[in-house]
Design an enzyme around this catalytic site. Structure first.
Site, mmCIF file in Angstrom:
data_model
loop_
_atom_site.group_PDB
_atom_site.id
_atom_site.type_symbol
_atom_site.label_atom_id
_atom_site.label_comp_id
_atom_site.label_asym_id
_atom_site.label_seq_id
_atom_site.Cartn_x
_atom_site.Cartn_y
_atom_site.Cartn_z
ATOM 1 N N TRP A 143 4.308 15.480 0.766
ATOM 2 C CA TRP A 143 4.981 16.369 -0.466
ATOM 3 C C TRP A 143 5.267 17.490 0.392
ATOM 4 O O TRP A 143 4.889 17.879 1.462
ATOM 5 C CB TRP A 143 3.886 16.557 -1.498
ATOM 6 C CG TRP A 143 4.054 15.363 -2.397
ATOM 7 C CD1 TRP A 143 4.415 14.019 -2.146
ATOM 8 C CD2 TRP A 143 2.834 15.156 -3.486
ATOM 9 N NE1 TRP A 143 3.975 13.289 -2.958
ATOM 10 C CE2 TRP A 143 3.235 13.859 -3.891
ATOM 11 C CE3 TRP A 143 2.322 16.072 -4.090
ATOM 12 C CZ2 TRP A 143 2.426 13.343 -5.068
ATOM 13 C CZ3 TRP A 143 1.451 15.580 -5.223
ATOM 14 C CH2 TRP A 143 1.539 14.329 -5.644
ATOM 15 N N GLU A 188 5.221 -0.351 -2.710
ATOM 16 C CA GLU A 188 5.620 0.562 -1.931
ATOM 17 C C GLU A 188 5.157 0.542 -0.351
ATOM 18 O O GLU A 188 4.048 0.516 -0.364
ATOM 19 C CB GLU A 188 5.493 2.081 -2.412
ATOM 20 C CG GLU A 188 5.836 2.349 -3.800
ATOM 21 C CD GLU A 188 5.479 3.743 -4.438
ATOM 22 O OE1 GLU A 188 4.998 4.537 -3.638
ATOM 23 O OE2 GLU A 188 5.329 3.822 -5.434
ATOM 24 N N ARG A 201 3.629 14.870 -12.400
ATOM 25 C CA ARG A 201 3.625 13.439 -13.179
ATOM 26 C C ARG A 201 2.412 13.540 -13.861
ATOM 27 O O ARG A 201 1.219 14.096 -13.697
ATOM 28 C CB ARG A 201 4.171 12.498 -12.301
ATOM 29 C CG ARG A 201 3.347 12.530 -10.912
ATOM 30 C CD ARG A 201 3.786 11.212 -10.252
ATOM 31 N NE ARG A 201 2.906 10.985 -8.963
ATOM 32 C CZ ARG A 201 3.334 10.194 -7.896
ATOM 33 N NH1 ARG A 201 4.588 9.618 -8.018
ATOM 34 N NH2 ARG A 201 2.432 10.012 -7.028
ATOM 35 N N ASN A 234 3.543 3.806 -13.525
ATOM 36 C CA ASN A 234 3.766 3.973 -12.038
ATOM 37 C C ASN A 234 2.140 4.444 -11.412
ATOM 38 O O ASN A 234 1.719 5.712 -12.155
ATOM 39 C CB ASN A 234 4.659 4.805 -11.641
ATOM 40 C CG ASN A 234 4.817 4.631 -10.052
ATOM 41 O OD1 ASN A 234 4.897 4.060 -9.385
ATOM 42 N ND2 ASN A 234 4.035 6.110 -9.395
ATOM 43 N N GLU A 235 1.527 3.573 -10.851
ATOM 44 C CA GLU A 235 0.044 4.085 -10.160
ATOM 45 C C GLU A 235 -0.695 4.838 -11.348
ATOM 46 O O GLU A 235 -1.190 5.961 -11.274
ATOM 47 C CB GLU A 235 0.586 5.158 -9.362
ATOM 48 C CG GLU A 235 1.269 4.373 -7.886
ATOM 49 C CD GLU A 235 1.479 5.424 -6.998
ATOM 50 O OE1 GLU A 235 1.775 4.862 -5.733
ATOM 51 O OE2 GLU A 235 1.262 6.648 -7.189
ATOM 52 N N GLU A 267 8.742 15.582 -3.220
ATOM 53 C CA GLU A 267 8.689 14.290 -2.250
ATOM 54 C C GLU A 267 10.041 14.718 -1.418
ATOM 55 O O GLU A 267 10.329 13.838 -0.710
ATOM 56 C CB GLU A 267 8.584 13.090 -2.808
ATOM 57 C CG GLU A 267 7.325 12.719 -3.671
ATOM 58 C CD GLU A 267 7.313 11.169 -4.051
ATOM 59 O OE1 GLU A 267 6.191 10.898 -4.340
ATOM 60 O OE2 GLU A 267 8.388 10.574 -4.152
#
Length: 692
Positions: free
Chosen positions: A324, A316, A112, A150-151, A366
């Site tokens: 992972w 989260e 990602r 996201n992040e 994940e």
């Protein structure tokens, strides 16, 4: 910051990915969520190819069904814009959207955040998917808000694609008003013959004969650019959502480096969100560390989040063993730890908490990042613990919401020094070390503390909320900052500096004046000489003037010279050729004090300093004894009522002595005298008279 919107009802929830599961499972999932007391889900942050399976073809059927069903079961929905991972069709057709490493390697799909935010093409596609999603869900009764991307900066913060070099060049032209002379001066290009004569010669740092050896002033500007560039990318999405769905709130999640989260929140968001994984503090733990905080160390990240947004969301919350397939192999939380970590987040300012994730993924990287449910979907201990939390928060959540964390001490921080310190080993490594040691001392003395970021907009009133400010190693200090801190001290504040203070200007140039540069007059001292403590140079013992036991002055030593009559020497070095010379000084400034500590802080030294400046735990008014294993956090509502959190980070019970009766909001019981807090247990207390 705009008035907070969206945190008006306490919500507990979970991250949910309907695209991962058969539709036949959804209704049972949502029904069980409600039975546990969950009321909100986050969806879609990695689902771009579901919404747009091929260029210009949009499909909403899957998420329409899922969100409609969530609404049927009384769940609210947060939608994530899916720009953290571009579809494979997009990057394949438009390779200019891909990120490029410092060494020139183009990053590919498979993980990602493999795109670059500078690409006009990627910005165009990101804007289009955001608009289509916002228009489609703007009136859905279940949707309450949006998470941007996201992040940001989690997997990468830098890229060196052609678009990035061009964007950096344009950013510099704007910063320096188109003047190459100003750029050359700021970057000190006279050194090593780097002078630029045309803008086309200017790039992001690129490989040189020595690995990662670049112009340090260029690197500092790169960090500023990376932050501004990411904020401009986020702004595209935020502006679209504000236009299309102004009744929805907007947030984003995660505290990562090279990003001014304060500015982004002030300009784009309604509140900030954080992803809380306390076990990161244990798996990356230094086995040689003294008195480690372990999962309790996560309070530092929560304090950083609170500095951005006093009330925030945990998007989260760790709910199981994490990892992972190939790294980050965290053990399972012990019974009670998930609940403890949830209340850790709440105690520090969270008004909404979502567990990550509802069910553990059966495929992908994940595969072992476990959620509340295991693969088999059968009842387990974590589900039971989540149900306990859900029932408790249904009872007390709205008593907590909107109340603010209370602290009389703050650790000062700023982006300029942290970005500069990433590259500068002569001050950067010291900052986190000292922040951690101060956190230990404050935690073990049960003194709540904030993190306060000094910015150009910071006012004297912002500083005066605190009795004491600790600014460990601010190498970069403008004269304006020194003047603001002087005003704080003059009005009665206590200010504590560490070594390597004040010797650089905003470009990272060393001042041509005695250390500590911009802070020298305020501290009333100069640095006679200094040394790294490294290799054969071992930590030096220093001793306090009050005959207390001494401390080891490690990492860096500054030999101080007193320059004013109103400066007292508080500790001297006890070894080496500078034995007997000042190591710690105090200057009385107006109604306040300015301390200078000529080394990197240790927990032991910080603890002694807290005693010297007279800081006491606020628990002293109602508890005569709190053990070190228990954290104290206090939130106060608009009526001035305190909510006192006691969190036990040990699996053994903690003995506590209350000198005044307290009502435990979780059980309704009145507690007094000698009491026990169970292992990994939580008390949420208030004065007996304020229990309703």
């Amino acid at each position: 910051m705009r008035e907070l919107k969206g945190l008006d009802t306490f919500r507990l929830g979970a991250c949910y990915y309907p695209e991962h599961w058969p539709e036949s499972m959804w209704e049972d999932d949502f029904q069980r969520m409600r039975e546990l007391g969950l009321s909100v889900i986050r969806v879609a942050e990695f689902a771009w190819s579901v919404f747009e399976p091929e260029e210009g073809v949009f499909r909403f059927e899957l998420f329409d069904k899922a969100i409609d069903l969530a609404h049927k079961h009384g769940l609210k929905v947060i939608i994530g814009t899916p720009t953290a991972t571009a579809p494979v069709w997009l990057t394949h057709k438009y390779p200019e959207t891909l990120a490029v490493t410092y060494d020139g390697v183009t990053l590919q799909p498979g993980m990602r955040q493999h795109t670059n935010y500078s690409s006009p093409v990627y910005r165009e596609f990101s804007a289009r998917i955001t608009r289509r999603m916002a228009e489609h869900y703007k009136d859905h009764p279940a949707v309450i808000g949006w998470q941007l991307d996201n992040e940001f900066h989690c997997e990468k913060s830098e890229s060196y694609a052609e678009a990035d070099h061009l964007a950096f060049r344009n950013w510099l032209k704007n910063k320096y008003d188109g003047s190459l002379d100003a750029l050359n001066d700021a970057w000190g290009t006279r050194f090593w013959n780097q002078t630029y004569t045309d803008w086309e010669q200017v790039f992001l740092p690129r490989p040189t004969p020595a690995p990662r050896q670049c112009n340090p002033h260029q690197v500092l500007d790169q960090k500023r650019f990376l932050s501004d560039n990411t904020i401009s990318f986020a702004r595209i999405q935020a502006d679209i959502i504000r236009e299309v769905a102004p009744h929805h709130w907007i947030t984003t999640n995660g505290i990562f480096g090279r990003l001014d989260n304060h500015r982004m929140t002030e300009e784009l968001l309604d509140f900030f969100s954080y992803d809380s994984y306390p076990q990161f503090s244990t798996i990356f733990h230094d086995e040689q560390e003294e008195k480690p905080l372990l999962d309790r160390k996560w309070v530092m990240g929560l304090a950083t989040t609170r500095s951005v947004s006093p009330n925030f969301c945990i998007m989260e919350q760790q709910s199981g063993p994490g990892g992972w397939v190939n790294r980050m192999d965290m053990p399972s939380p012990k019974p009670g730890q998930m609940r403890l970590w949830t209340y850790q987040s709440i105690a520090h300012g969270a008004d909404m908490v979502l567990f990550f994730r509802w069910r553990t993924a059966t495929v992908g990287t994940e595969l072992y990042w476990h959620g509340l449910n295991d693969y088999h979907n059968r009842p387990n201990r974590r589900i039971a613990e989540a149900g306990r939390i859900g029932k408790e928060l249904q009872e007390i959540g709205n008593r907590i919401i909107g109340s603010r964390y209370q602290a009389e001490v703050a650790i000062l921080r700023d982006y300029e020094n942290e970005w500069d310190g990433e590259y500068d080993m002569w001050h950067g490594p010291f900052t986190y070390k000292s922040q951690l040691e101060w956190t230990k001392a404050l935690q073990y003395r049960h003194i709540p503390n904030d993190h306060l970021f000094l910015r150009r907009t910071t006012t004297l009133q912002d500083l005066q909320r605190y009795k004491a400010l600790i600014y460990p190693h601010p190498a970069i200090m403008r004269d304006e900052t020194a003047a603001l801190l002087a005003a704080y001290a003059e009005q009665g504040g206590i200010l504590i500096f560490g070594c390597r203070t004040g010797y650089k200007n905003e470009h990272g140039h060393a001042y041509m004046k005695p250390f500590p540069g911009a802070a020298a007059e305020l501290c009333g001292i100069t640095v006679e000489e200094f040394t790294r403590i490294k290799g054969t140079r071992k930590p030096v013992r220093a001793k306090w003037n009050d005959n207390a036991s001494g401390f080891m002055a490690g990492e860096f030593n500054e030999v101080l010279a007193v320059e004013r009559d109103d400066v007292d020497t508080m500790a001297v070095y006890d070894e080496e050729y500078y034995a007997g010379k000042p190591a710690v000084t105090r200057r009385r400034v107006g109604a306040g004090q300015v301390w200078y500590f000529g080394a990197v802080f240790s927990e032991r030294a910080a603890d002694h300093l807290l005693g010297l400046i007279g800081m006491q735990s606020p628990a002293a008014e109602w508890a005569s004894a709190l053990p070190e294993q228990v954290e104290l956090a206090i939130r106060r509502d608009e009526q001035g009522r305190e909510i006192r959190f006691l969190l036990n980070y040990n699996e053994d019970p903690a003995a506590i002595t209350l000198s005044k009766p307290q009502r435990d909001l979780l059980t309704g019981e009145t507690l007094s005298g000698e009491i026990k807090l169970e292992g990994f247990g939580v008390f949420v207390l208030c004065e007996e008279s304020e229990s309703r």
